[in-house]
Design a protein around this motif. Sequence first.
Motif, mmCIF file in Angstrom:
data_model
loop_
_atom_site.group_PDB
_atom_site.id
_atom_site.type_symbol
_atom_site.label_atom_id
_atom_site.label_comp_id
_atom_site.label_asym_id
_atom_site.label_seq_id
_atom_site.Cartn_x
_atom_site.Cartn_y
_atom_site.Cartn_z
ATOM 1 N N GLN A 6 49.226 41.543 32.273
ATOM 2 C CA GLN A 6 48.984 40.218 32.828
ATOM 3 C C GLN A 6 47.582 39.815 32.417
ATOM 4 O OE1 GLN A 6 49.795 39.626 36.963
ATOM 5 N NE2 GLN A 6 51.346 41.221 37.003
ATOM 6 N N SER A 7 47.407 38.583 32.010
ATOM 7 C CA SER A 7 46.098 38.083 31.618
ATOM 8 C C SER A 7 45.736 36.888 32.482
ATOM 9 C CB SER A 7 46.103 37.662 30.144
ATOM 10 O OG SER A 7 46.382 38.760 29.324
ATOM 11 N N PHE A 8 44.498 36.899 32.976
ATOM 12 C CA PHE A 8 43.986 35.799 33.780
ATOM 13 C C PHE A 8 42.629 35.437 33.198
ATOM 14 C CE2 PHE A 8 46.497 38.592 36.491
ATOM 15 C CZ PHE A 8 47.508 37.732 36.864
ATOM 16 N N PHE A 9 42.535 34.284 32.591
ATOM 17 C CA PHE A 9 41.312 33.887 31.927
ATOM 18 C C PHE A 9 40.405 33.115 32.874
ATOM 19 C CE2 PHE A 9 44.503 34.445 28.657
ATOM 20 C CZ PHE A 9 43.850 35.341 27.825
ATOM 21 N N PRO A 14 35.586 36.165 44.625
ATOM 22 C CA PRO A 14 36.590 37.225 44.604
ATOM 23 C C PRO A 14 37.902 36.757 43.976
ATOM 24 C CG PRO A 14 36.319 36.396 46.832
ATOM 25 C CD PRO A 14 35.297 35.708 45.983
ATOM 26 N N PHE A 15 38.637 37.731 43.433
ATOM 27 C CA PHE A 15 39.862 37.466 42.711
ATOM 28 C C PHE A 15 40.938 38.414 43.233
ATOM 29 C CE2 PHE A 15 42.632 38.452 39.042
ATOM 30 C CZ PHE A 15 43.064 37.182 38.728
ATOM 31 N N ARG A 16 42.107 37.866 43.593
ATOM 32 C CA ARG A 16 43.198 38.681 44.120
ATOM 33 C C ARG A 16 44.508 38.234 43.487
ATOM 34 N NH1 ARG A 16 47.262 38.770 47.462
ATOM 35 N NH2 ARG A 16 47.696 40.574 48.726
ATOM 36 N N ARG A 17 45.338 39.207 43.131
ATOM 37 C CA ARG A 17 46.664 38.915 42.595
ATOM 38 C C ARG A 17 47.667 39.921 43.136
ATOM 39 N NH1 ARG A 17 45.372 34.473 41.246
ATOM 40 N NH2 ARG A 17 45.543 33.565 39.198
ATOM 41 N N ASP A 18 48.886 39.436 43.388
ATOM 42 C CA ASP A 18 49.982 40.324 43.768
ATOM 43 C C ASP A 18 50.572 40.939 42.514
ATOM 44 O OD1 ASP A 18 49.731 39.783 46.479
ATOM 45 O OD2 ASP A 18 51.080 38.067 46.363
ATOM 46 N N ILE A 19 51.031 42.180 42.645
ATOM 47 C CA ILE A 19 51.703 42.881 41.557
ATOM 48 C C ILE A 19 53.084 43.265 42.089
ATOM 49 C CG2 ILE A 19 51.667 44.845 39.989
ATOM 50 C CD1 ILE A 19 48.664 45.083 40.538
ATOM 51 N N LEU A 125 53.868 51.910 44.434
ATOM 52 C CA LEU A 125 53.714 51.220 45.718
ATOM 53 C C LEU A 125 52.545 50.232 45.721
ATOM 54 C CD1 LEU A 125 54.342 54.215 48.164
ATOM 55 C CD2 LEU A 125 55.964 52.456 47.411
ATOM 56 N N VAL A 126 51.757 50.213 44.648
ATOM 57 C CA VAL A 126 50.642 49.261 44.550
ATOM 58 C C VAL A 126 51.224 47.855 44.494
ATOM 59 C CG1 VAL A 126 48.773 48.424 43.074
ATOM 60 C CG2 VAL A 126 49.061 50.882 43.470
ATOM 61 N N LYS A 127 50.741 46.977 45.360
ATOM 62 C CA LYS A 127 51.286 45.619 45.429
ATOM 63 C C LYS A 127 50.264 44.523 45.140
ATOM 64 C CE LYS A 127 55.349 47.025 46.159
ATOM 65 N NZ LYS A 127 56.231 47.092 45.004
ATOM 66 N N SER A 128 48.980 44.881 45.047
ATOM 67 C CA SER A 128 47.984 43.849 44.722
ATOM 68 C C SER A 128 46.733 44.494 44.167
ATOM 69 C CB SER A 128 47.643 42.996 45.937
ATOM 70 O OG SER A 128 46.948 43.759 46.901
ATOM 71 N N TYR A 129 45.965 43.674 43.454
ATOM 72 C CA TYR A 129 44.619 44.118 43.094
ATOM 73 C C TYR A 129 43.642 43.044 43.470
ATOM 74 C CZ TYR A 129 45.175 41.683 38.549
ATOM 75 O OH TYR A 129 45.392 40.777 37.558
ATOM 76 N N PHE A 130 42.432 43.497 43.739
ATOM 77 C CA PHE A 130 41.386 42.625 44.241
ATOM 78 C C PHE A 130 40.087 43.001 43.532
ATOM 79 C CE2 PHE A 130 37.870 41.875 47.218
ATOM 80 C CZ PHE A 130 38.066 40.539 47.506
ATOM 81 N N MET A 131 39.355 41.987 43.099
ATOM 82 C CA MET A 131 38.018 42.190 42.534
ATOM 83 C C MET A 131 37.014 41.400 43.352
ATOM 84 S SD MET A 131 38.291 42.125 38.432
ATOM 85 C CE MET A 131 36.508 42.238 38.370
ATOM 86 N N GLY A 132 35.898 41.996 43.586
ATOM 87 C CA GLY A 132 34.855 41.311 44.346
ATOM 88 C C GLY A 132 33.504 41.932 44.095
ATOM 89 N N HIS A 133 32.524 41.416 44.803
ATOM 90 C CA HIS A 133 31.175 41.970 44.709
ATOM 91 C C HIS A 133 30.499 41.882 46.046
ATOM 92 C CE1 HIS A 133 29.814 37.769 44.282
ATOM 93 N NE2 HIS A 133 30.709 37.669 43.317
#
Length: 133
Positions: A6-9, A14-19, A125-133
């Motif tokens: 998956q690519s998100f430009f 913060p950034f969150r996406r469901d997988i 079982l991973v359903k999302s990822y999150f990036m933040g600072h």
Amino acid sequence: MISNKQSFFLPSMPFRRDINTGCPVGTVIEVAGKPYEDLKKSIFLVLTTNNNDMALRVELVLGQPSKLKIDCTVSQKTSTAIENLVVCPYNQRAVLKIVTLQHSFQIFFNDAKVADFVHRVDPSLVKSYFMGH
């Protein structure tokens, strides 16, 4: 081998996406950016399950030297962190890559292997990822 890409430009943090498919063997997650000097001295990526376990948490701690801290939290218990020094100058492209293998996540930083992190949670079982600072 199945590979989900998956690519998100130009996402903002913060950034969150469901997988929806989880992170089966062969999944590659790659994040690229240019760290800059800021009051916030770290950036992290977390892979979470539906019951809020953190299957993987990778934190880039900026500084001289910079380091990657890798751990997880399962059933409210945090694992002992793996910490490795990395070269990460400000305002230069940096790439974090996570590859799901059968028994572990392989973590690379700027094409150099940093660590193998053994699964404590089934990566499917991973359903999302999150990036933040």
